[in-house]
Design an enzyme around this catalytic site. Sequence first.
Site, PDB file in Angstrom:
ATOM      1  N   LYS A  55      39.917  40.244  43.838  1.00 12.65           N
ATOM      2  CA  LYS A  55      39.617  39.087  44.627  1.00 12.65           C
ATOM      3  C   LYS A  55      38.148  38.554  44.950  1.00 12.65           C
ATOM      4  O   LYS A  55      37.862  38.028  45.901  1.00 12.65           O
ATOM      5  CB  LYS A  55      40.389  39.362  46.093  1.00 12.65           C
ATOM      6  CG  LYS A  55      41.823  39.996  45.909  1.00 12.65           C
ATOM      7  CD  LYS A  55      42.537  39.250  45.042  1.00 12.65           C
ATOM      8  CE  LYS A  55      42.906  37.573  45.421  1.00 12.65           C
ATOM      9  NZ  LYS A  55      43.739  37.072  44.141  1.00 12.65           N
ATOM     10  N   GLY A  56      37.350  38.982  43.998  1.00 14.86           N
ATOM     11  CA  GLY A  56      35.899  38.455  44.270  1.00 14.86           C
ATOM     12  C   GLY A  56      35.745  37.496  43.419  1.00 14.86           C
ATOM     13  O   GLY A  56      34.394  37.004  43.307  1.00 14.86           O
ATOM     14  N   GLY A  57      36.451  36.715  42.759  1.00 11.69           N
ATOM     15  CA  GLY A  57      36.128  35.450  42.031  1.00 11.69           C
ATOM     16  C   GLY A  57      35.926  35.780  40.521  1.00 11.69           C
ATOM     17  O   GLY A  57      35.470  35.048  39.794  1.00 11.69           O
ATOM     18  N   THR A  58      36.545  37.025  39.861  1.00 15.86           N
ATOM     19  CA  THR A  58      36.492  37.295  38.631  1.00 15.86           C
ATOM     20  C   THR A  58      37.261  36.404  37.697  1.00 15.86           C
ATOM     21  O   THR A  58      36.672  35.956  36.420  1.00 15.86           O
ATOM     22  CB  THR A  58      37.153  38.630  38.371  1.00 15.86           C
ATOM     23  OG1 THR A  58      38.450  38.858  38.738  1.00 15.86           O
ATOM     24  CG2 THR A  58      36.354  39.757  39.152  1.00 15.86           C
ATOM     25  N   ARG A  59      38.325  35.749  38.082  1.00 13.22           N
ATOM     26  CA  ARG A  59      39.198  34.863  37.227  1.00 13.22           C
ATOM     27  C   ARG A  59      38.383  33.405  37.113  1.00 13.22           C
ATOM     28  O   ARG A  59      38.316  33.042  36.004  1.00 13.22           O
ATOM     29  CB  ARG A  59      40.513  34.646  37.837  1.00 13.22           C
ATOM     30  CG  ARG A  59      41.253  33.304  37.273  1.00 13.22           C
ATOM     31  CD  ARG A  59      41.401  33.302  35.782  1.00 13.22           C
ATOM     32  NE  ARG A  59      42.073  34.955  35.135  1.00 13.22           N
ATOM     33  CZ  ARG A  59      42.114  35.278  34.090  1.00 13.22           C
ATOM     34  NH1 ARG A  59      41.762  34.384  33.166  1.00 13.22           N
ATOM     35  NH2 ARG A  59      42.830  36.475  33.845  1.00 13.22           N
TER      36      ARG A  59
END
Length: 250
Positions: free
Chosen positions: A88-92
């Site tokens: 949920k740290g913006g990896t996608r």
Amino acid sequence: MLLLFTYVFYCLTGCCDLTPSPLYERQTFRNKLSSEELRGNASRQGSVDGAAEEEDTKHAPSDSSNLSMANSFGSKELPQAIIIGVKKGGTRALLEFLRVHPDVRAVGAEPHFFDRFYDKGLEWYRNLMPRTLEGQITMEKTPSYFVTREAPARVFAMSRHTKLIVVMGRVQDFLGLKRVVTNKHFYFNQTKGFPCLKKPEGSSRPRCLGKSKGRAHPQIPSEVLLRLRDFYRPFNLKLYQMTGQNFGWE
């Protein structure tokens, strides 16, 4: 005509990949296409693959998409860079934005090789990767590697030169990529409340992340933020010392 039809059918079924043409034939064909054209093909295929990937997957990925004609150039390599976190740290978003770069080829789904499917072996892992040309970077992303005890040693055993990415700083600089992904590639989607990719080349619509992305942030009282900053300050300083970089999180 019968011979020609048989050859075309043979290639469309994917059998051509199993019997590579002689070296001089491949060199002659590659000379007819510039490296920019080949990279354009690879970049367009990455955009198409990304458009079909709306959510992260929790299952073993399939490499069936690699059978497409547009992805028949180059070779499959083990990743030179892996996005390992954090969840949920913006990896996608990071992966999708990096795939805009013509020198980046990445798996859309999370392979989960180093945490769930390690027993399948490196060749299984390699076969999941997209084909790359000389000078391109092969990447994948699986945030759960960050919290898997066995993952660091397993990645190191594969290659000590593989770069591990945790979302903190400017990734294009870290990977040594030329800066070609800029604000012109994005627009702000009012409905979703975050930026989306403009219509990628080879796609008929803009590319936005799935419904589970872009959650609204709660309003946190200022005194709570101050307490959190005080608590994490020594850990941040230790991180700066380990990485040799000050991220300015004071």
